[in-house]
Write a protein that holds these residues in place. Structure first.
Motif, short mmCIF file in Angstrom:
data_model
loop_
_atom_site.label_atom_id
_atom_site.label_comp_id
_atom_site.label_asym_id
_atom_site.label_seq_id
_atom_site.Cartn_x
_atom_site.Cartn_y
_atom_site.Cartn_z
N LEU A 2 6.00 -9.39 3.24
CA LEU A 2 5.64 -8.23 4.05
C LEU A 2 6.67 -7.94 5.13
N LEU A 29 0.68 0.66 3.91
CA LEU A 29 0.86 -0.23 2.76
C LEU A 29 -0.36 -0.17 1.85
N LYS A 78 -1.88 -2.29 -1.74
CA LYS A 78 -1.72 -3.30 -2.78
C LYS A 78 -1.97 -2.68 -4.14
N VAL A 117 2.92 -5.02 -3.32
CA VAL A 117 2.54 -4.15 -2.20
C VAL A 117 3.59 -3.07 -2.08
#
Length: 369
Positions: A153, A190, A192, A197
């Protein structure tokens, strides 16, 4: 005698300080260095706090423990996490803060960000992102081709040529726009998707509340109008009565000039945006006729009109939402004698007229299907 007494007192003080310092030192193996915090909305009074804590395990290398707790205060939540993990949770290595979409719309985002920003051990460059769905699920999911959720991330939210539309908002940026009357906050979003992601767009904020999510092209326009010189690849669909065309402009360089009439009663801006880049891909009926200067100029003209229309639509959307994520009101504030405030920004945005001109230069062509 007096000298000996001083020496004895000095040694005693040294021993006492040494003892107290050793008692305050926490062994490294008893520390849990949180790298990601995720906040999911439950109800008006309760938030689910999830914490990612990387651990090094002999024989298997690094793994990440995920802890979660329902709480109404960040500090209280961290204390409950410490009881779960049997470690003292510290925020010195914090890299990313995730806020789920529902929390951004209904929760107190401002209090969370301000709490973290005031913590001396938390750096102002900690990245912030909005999550479609739940942050807890994003942290606990498996990503087989990624080393860890922490690295994944953090790297995803860092600026690069493919995510130049992403504002890469950090704690400092959010606090700055929150307290600046000529800017409203924008935060990347963001989502998923299966085992990965993706950045899906940018969230528009009014003060501490998220209002809407815009698509990447609109976010790219914000960056261009704010003066960003290098932009991510731009995908455009040119719609005509007889056919549809799809193009991808890459390696884009941009330059913007904004001229204000300085009139708060009838505010107007002349916006001139110049972009140049490579036509990397093209799909449409003109693919065999773009090898001449005349045909390429016609395509540039059509791109100009499409971008002018999209910029106009984005500005009209921000006017309806009564926000200024681009900072257009700054072009009036700089000429205003007195203290600028939110009311003046709202007044300018609501009445603002814009004249938009885009000039596109295609410097080379790539694959034309």
């Amino acid at each position: 005698m007096y000298r000996k007494l001083l020496i004895i007192i000095s040694i005693a003080i040294s021993l006492l300080v040494g003892c107290s310092s050793s008692e305050l030192i926490v062994p490294l193996e008893e520390l849990g260095m949180a790298s990601i915090l995720a906040f999911d909305y439950i109800d008006e009074d309760t938030t689910k706090l999830s914490v990612a804590v990387p651990q090094f395990m002999p024989g298997i290398g690094q793994k990440t423990d995920i802890y979660d707790v329902n709480t109404d205060l960040v500090s209280e939540g961290l204390l409950h996490i410490e009881r779960q993990s049997d470690k003292k949770v510290i925020l010195n290595q914090l890299q990313v803060v995730l806020i789920n979409e529902e929390f951004a719309q209904n929760g107190d985002v401002q209090s969370v960000i301000e709490y973290l920003y005031r913590k001396s051990e938390v750096g102002g460059k900690v990245l912030v992102a909005i999550v479609k769905g739940y942050g807890e699920e994003m942290l606990k999911s498996d990503y087989p081709d990624k080393p860890s959720i922490n690295i994944y991330l953090n790297d995803l939210l860092q600026p690069n040529i493919n995510t130049a539309f992403n504002p890469n908002t950090n704690l400092h940026d959010f606090i700055y726009t929150l307290t600046n009357p000529v800017y409203d906050s924008i935060i990347p979003v963001l989502e998923k998707k299966d085992s990965k992601v993706e950045i899906e767009g940018v969230a528009l904020f009014k003060n501490k509340t998220m209002l809407e999510i815009i698509k990447p092209n609109d976010a790219l326009i914000i960056q261009a109008l704010q003066g960003k010189k290098e932009l991510s690849p731009l995908i455009l669909e040119l719609k005509h009565k007889e056919n549809k065309e799809k193009i991808l402009l890459d390696l884009i360089q941009s330059k913007v000039k904004i001229k204000s009439n300085k009139d708060l009663k009838s505010p107007k801006l002349d916006i001139y945006l110049k972009i140049k880049g490579t036509l990397s891909e093209y799909k449409g009926k003109r693919r065999n006729n773009l090898n001449t200067h005349e045909k390429l100029s016609q395509l540039e003209h059509d791109i100009n009109k499409q971008l002018e229309q999209e910029i106009q639509q984005l500005i009209e959307k921000t006017q309806r939402l009564e926000i200024d994520p681009i900072g257009l009101s700054e072009n009036f504030r700089m000429y205003y004698k007195g203290k600028w405030n939110d009311q003046l920004t709202n007044s300018v945005v609501s009445k603002l007229q814009v004249d938009i001109r885009v000039e596109t230069s295609i410097i080379s062509t790539g694959i034309l299907e």
